[in-house]
Write an enzyme that holds these catalytic residues in place. Structure first.
Site, PDB file in Angstrom:
ATOM      1  N   ASN A 116       0.839  -1.195   0.000  1.00 52.89           N
ATOM      2  CA  ASN A 116       0.000   0.000   0.000  1.00 52.89           C
ATOM      3  C   ASN A 116       0.875   1.247   0.000  1.00 52.89           C
ATOM      4  O   ASN A 116       1.961   1.231   0.599  1.00 52.89           O
ATOM      5  CB  ASN A 116      -0.886  -0.016   1.267  1.00 52.89           C
ATOM      6  CG  ASN A 116      -2.026   0.967   1.176  1.00 52.89           C
ATOM      7  OD1 ASN A 116      -1.842   2.176   1.330  1.00 52.89           O
ATOM      8  ND2 ASN A 116      -3.200   0.464   0.914  1.00 52.89           N
ATOM      9  N   GLU A 166       2.009 -14.557   4.078  1.00 53.01           N
ATOM     10  CA  GLU A 166       1.644 -15.593   5.056  1.00 53.01           C
ATOM     11  C   GLU A 166       0.349 -15.250   5.772  1.00 53.01           C
ATOM     12  O   GLU A 166      -0.521 -16.088   5.982  1.00 53.01           O
ATOM     13  CB  GLU A 166       2.711 -15.741   6.144  1.00 53.01           C
ATOM     14  CG  GLU A 166       4.082 -16.114   5.687  1.00 53.01           C
ATOM     15  CD  GLU A 166       4.938 -14.914   5.303  1.00 53.01           C
ATOM     16  OE1 GLU A 166       4.430 -13.986   4.648  1.00 53.01           O
ATOM     17  OE2 GLU A 166       6.119 -14.920   5.645  1.00 53.01           O
TER      18      GLU A 166
HETATM   19  N1  THU Z   1       6.929  -9.971   3.037  1.00 50.48           N
HETATM   20  C1  THU Z   1       6.095 -11.049   3.053  1.00 50.48           C
HETATM   21  O1  THU Z   1       5.061 -11.062   2.377  1.00 50.48           O
HETATM   22  N2  THU Z   1       6.419 -12.099   3.827  1.00 50.48           N
HETATM   23  C2  THU Z   1       7.586 -12.205   4.518  1.00 50.48           C
HETATM   24  O2  THU Z   1       7.801 -13.229   5.135  1.00 50.48           O
HETATM   25  C3  THU Z   1       8.554 -11.113   4.524  1.00 50.48           C
HETATM   26  C4  THU Z   1       8.135  -9.882   3.821  1.00 50.48           C
HETATM   27  C5  THU Z   1       6.579  -8.853   2.178  1.00 50.48           C
HETATM   28  C6  THU Z   1       6.156  -7.593   2.855  1.00 50.48           C
HETATM   29  C7  THU Z   1       6.469  -6.564   1.800  1.00 50.48           C
HETATM   30  O3  THU Z   1       5.394  -6.492   0.894  1.00 50.48           O
HETATM   31  C8  THU Z   1       7.669  -7.128   1.067  1.00 50.48           C
HETATM   32  O4  THU Z   1       7.717  -8.510   1.394  1.00 50.48           O
HETATM   33  C9  THU Z   1       8.999  -6.486   1.444  1.00 50.48           C
HETATM   34  O5  THU Z   1       9.170  -6.454   2.809  1.00 50.48           O
END
Ligand code: THU
EC number: 3.5.4.5
Length: 160
Positions: free
Chosen positions: A65, A75
């Protein structure tokens, strides 16, 4: 003063082909979900897929966002989606993958996701397997969310 050490076990898996069919299929679903991530700010796409004990699979991907903290990790998208439909069905396994080309370390869930994974693990009173994509074709398997968050805050503390 007494020094203490916390350690945990994990398995290194050289390739997804070494995993059973359920995990291979979760891995493929996570990869597909990852492609649909909305990550225009970080360009770091993450996909997650989980298997419930009733055989249903739920997937999620990161949703970013312009107001950065309003986004959500892959997750949590997957797990909230599963739990909103099947609040009482236990999670068996979770696979997390990323599009990052050369992942050196496992794609490791952030602190907030660990807290959320652990909440449901405590609630179901049964650990579940977490597979994290790592370098090349490899994966790391952690047999409980508890390993990822020692000294966690949990509901027991609210009843003290
Ligand atoms: N992110 C995840 O979706 N899962 C994780 O385990 C680590 C980080 C995402 C959050 C953000 O959209 C991007 O990765 C960079 O931090």
């Amino acid at each position: 003063m007494t020094k203490k050490k916390v350690s945990f076990e994990y398995e290194e898996i050289t390739s997804i082909e070494a995993c059973d069919e359920n995990i291979q299929s979760l891995y493929n679903e996570a990869q597909k979900a990852k492609e649909k991530a909305y990550a225009p700010y970080s360009n770091f796409k993450v996909g997650a897929a989980l298997l419930l004990e009733n055989g249903e699979v739920f997937t999620g991907n990161n949703q970013e966002n312009a107001a950065y903290p309003s986004g959500l990790c892959a997750e949590r998208v997957a797990i909230f989606s599963a739990k909103s439909k099947y609040p009482d069905v236990a999670i068996k396994s979770l696979v997390i993958v990323t599009s990052a080309k050369n992942v050196q370390a496992p794609v490791s869930p952030c602190g907030s996701c660990r807290q959320v994974l652990l909440e449901y693990e405590f609630a179901q009173k049964k650990p579940f397997d977490i597979y994290l994509q790592t370098k090349g074709q490899g994966l790391i398997k952690v047999a409980s969310a508890n390993h990822l968050l020692p000294f966690s805050f949990n509901s027991d503390m609210l009843n003290g």
